[in-house]
Design a protein around this motif. Structure first.
Motif, mmCIF file in Angstrom:
data_model
loop_
_atom_site.group_PDB
_atom_site.id
_atom_site.type_symbol
_atom_site.label_atom_id
_atom_site.label_comp_id
_atom_site.label_asym_id
_atom_site.label_seq_id
_atom_site.Cartn_x
_atom_site.Cartn_y
_atom_site.Cartn_z
ATOM 1 N N VAL A 55 0.831 -1.215 0.000
ATOM 2 C CA VAL A 55 0.000 0.000 0.000
ATOM 3 C C VAL A 55 0.863 1.261 0.000
ATOM 4 O O VAL A 55 0.495 2.271 -0.587
ATOM 5 N N ASN A 83 -1.933 6.636 -1.193
ATOM 6 C CA ASN A 83 -1.902 5.175 -1.098
ATOM 7 C C ASN A 83 -1.985 4.530 -2.482
ATOM 8 O O ASN A 83 -2.537 5.108 -3.426
ATOM 9 N N HIS A 84 -1.489 3.303 -2.593
ATOM 10 C CA HIS A 84 -1.733 2.499 -3.795
ATOM 11 C C HIS A 84 -3.239 2.429 -4.047
ATOM 12 O O HIS A 84 -4.022 2.217 -3.114
ATOM 13 N N ILE A 90 -8.011 0.928 0.296
ATOM 14 C CA ILE A 90 -7.113 -0.223 0.225
ATOM 15 C C ILE A 90 -6.737 -0.741 1.615
ATOM 16 O O ILE A 90 -6.494 -1.934 1.793
ATOM 17 N N ASN A 91 -6.717 0.135 2.632
ATOM 18 C CA ASN A 91 -6.407 -0.312 3.999
ATOM 19 C C ASN A 91 -7.356 -1.430 4.432
ATOM 20 O O ASN A 91 -6.947 -2.401 5.072
ATOM 21 N N ALA A 120 -10.025 -1.051 -5.164
ATOM 22 C CA ALA A 120 -9.209 -1.617 -4.084
ATOM 23 C C ALA A 120 -9.522 -3.095 -3.891
ATOM 24 O O ALA A 120 -8.609 -3.910 -3.637
#
Length: 400
Positions: A55, A83-84, A90-91, A120
């Motif tokens: 990430v 973030n990616h 995505i977390n 995500a």
């Protein structure tokens, strides 16, 4: 924690699990499994390694000098847009797909509005080589076309939902219907702090990395681990939950959330649930809901595809009712203006969702030494066409 979920999945009187019988075993299995999985050493090691190396965490905490000068405070931006995949979503998907694997599930479904949760989810499914199907309102498929193509490129099957307003709420309903048909092998990765228990708690825990990082970053930058104000946008409530998670019981910290007012809370074209909603059941949880007198869900309206949910996560319903959160209603015009303002002032193009949080600054009064942390939940690449088509509206609202 004073405001945390209880053993039955309630935040005060909000929350719980109101699900059809066919989903009862799926939900109760998840309720029994989620804490032992999340709290296990193996899970935490793999989760934190992926957040760091995949990430790109920790996300920066950036001092926005020009915006600080403009609003007379010390403004820091928590850069979840870096973030990616371009957002905080995505977390959560990294954590939930690890849970799905540990529970032996082989198929992943998800709902999405702005498309960032869909992207995500498709991303982690590609990473873990798992089947992925995304439900997205047909209206959102059209206005978030780039994200739809990203999902397909990642190998996901995207289902345009053509019921109701053809937006986020309808996508959630369709995802739940699919889950009812495939309960044994399917894991539903919910994208926000909504849905039946334990999803609001799962998503809040996955996003709590935001406020965990804030404590260390603030200590390093200002010599204390807490701000005077935390600001975030709120739809279902995931980035807001992550931003405030480790500060909920710290009364020194004022929490200000921005929800989408659309054309205004005094019109029928709004998504401001905390301002306009009443107690009801939506997607398996008791919360605040925009509904008619006989309990029919009203359609939410906002320029932001990620905030047009006619409910709110039960965690935020509880915090708002108890006065722990101040919630401001931000119109489409105000959000578009704020998006241009941050772009021209700091060189950061925010997602329109995040622009609602930026717009909250104009409605607040600060002291010069107030430390304000605002979460930029996503980047605005997906919204460029919307910004351009509404540029005149922003200029009419004021000069940048």
């Amino acid at each position: 924690m004073k405001y945390s979920v209880d053993k039955n999945g309630f935040f005060g009187k909000f929350g719980g699990a109101y699900v059809p019988e066919i989903l009862y075993k799926c939900v109760t299995d998840l309720q029994q499994a989620y804490l032992p999985i999340i709290e296990s050493e193996d899970f935490q090691k793999e989760y934190m390694q992926l957040l760091r190396d995949y990430v790109g965490r920790p996300s920066p905490l950036y001092y926005a000098k020009r915006m600080s000068d403009r609003y007379g405070c010390q403004l820091y931006l928590k850069r979840e847009d870096l973030n990616h995949t371009g957002a905080h979503k995505i977390n959560n998907t990294v954590g939930q797909i690890l849970m799905a694997k540990k529970m032996g599930k082989t198929r992943i479904i998800a709902e999405t509005g702005a498309g960032q949760h869909g992207v995500a989810t498709a991303t982690v499914c590609a990473l873990m080589d798992m089947e992925c199907e995304i439900f997205m309102g047909a209206t959102d498929v059209e206005r978030q076309h780039t994200n739809v193509e990203r999902m397909k490129m990642l190998g996901a099957k995207v289902h345009p939902v053509r019921t109701g307003n053809m937006t986020l709420s309808d996508a959630c309903s369709e995802a739940i219907r699919d889950w009812c048909c495939h309960p044994e092998n399917t894991f539903y990765i919910v994208g926000s702090t909504m849905g039946p228990h334990p999803y609001p708690d799962i998503v809040a825990k996955m996003q709590s990395i935001i406020s965990k990082e804030l404590k260390g970053q603030l200590q390093e930058k200002i010599g204390r681990d807490y701000p005077d104000y935390l600001i975030a946008c709120v739809g279902g409530g995931s980035n807001a939950a992550g931003t405030i998670y480790h500060y909920i019981d710290d009364e020194r910290v004022k929490i200000v959330l921005a929800e989408a007012a659309g054309h205004g809370i005094d019109t029928d074209y709004t998504a401001a649930t905390i301002h306009c909603g009443s107690e009801g059941i939506i997607h398996g949880a008791r919360s605040l809901v925009m509904q008619t007198e006989d309990g029919q869900i009203k359609e939410a309206f906002t320029i932001s595809a990620g905030l047009d949910y006619p409910g709110i996560g039960p965690m935020h319903a509880d915090l708002a009712e108890k006065g722990r959160e101040q919630v401001l209603a931000i119109t489409d015009d105000e959000a578009i203006y704020a998006g241009y303002e941050l772009t021209r002032t700091e060189g950061i193009i925010p997602a329109i969702e995040s622009a609602h949080a930026i717009a909250a600054l104009r409605k607040m009064k600060f002291k010069k030494d107030d430390v304000v942390v605002l979460t930029v939940s996503g980047r605005g690449d997906k919204d460029v066409e919307t910004y351009l088509s509404n540029k005149k509206m922003a200029k009419e609202y004021g000069e940048f």
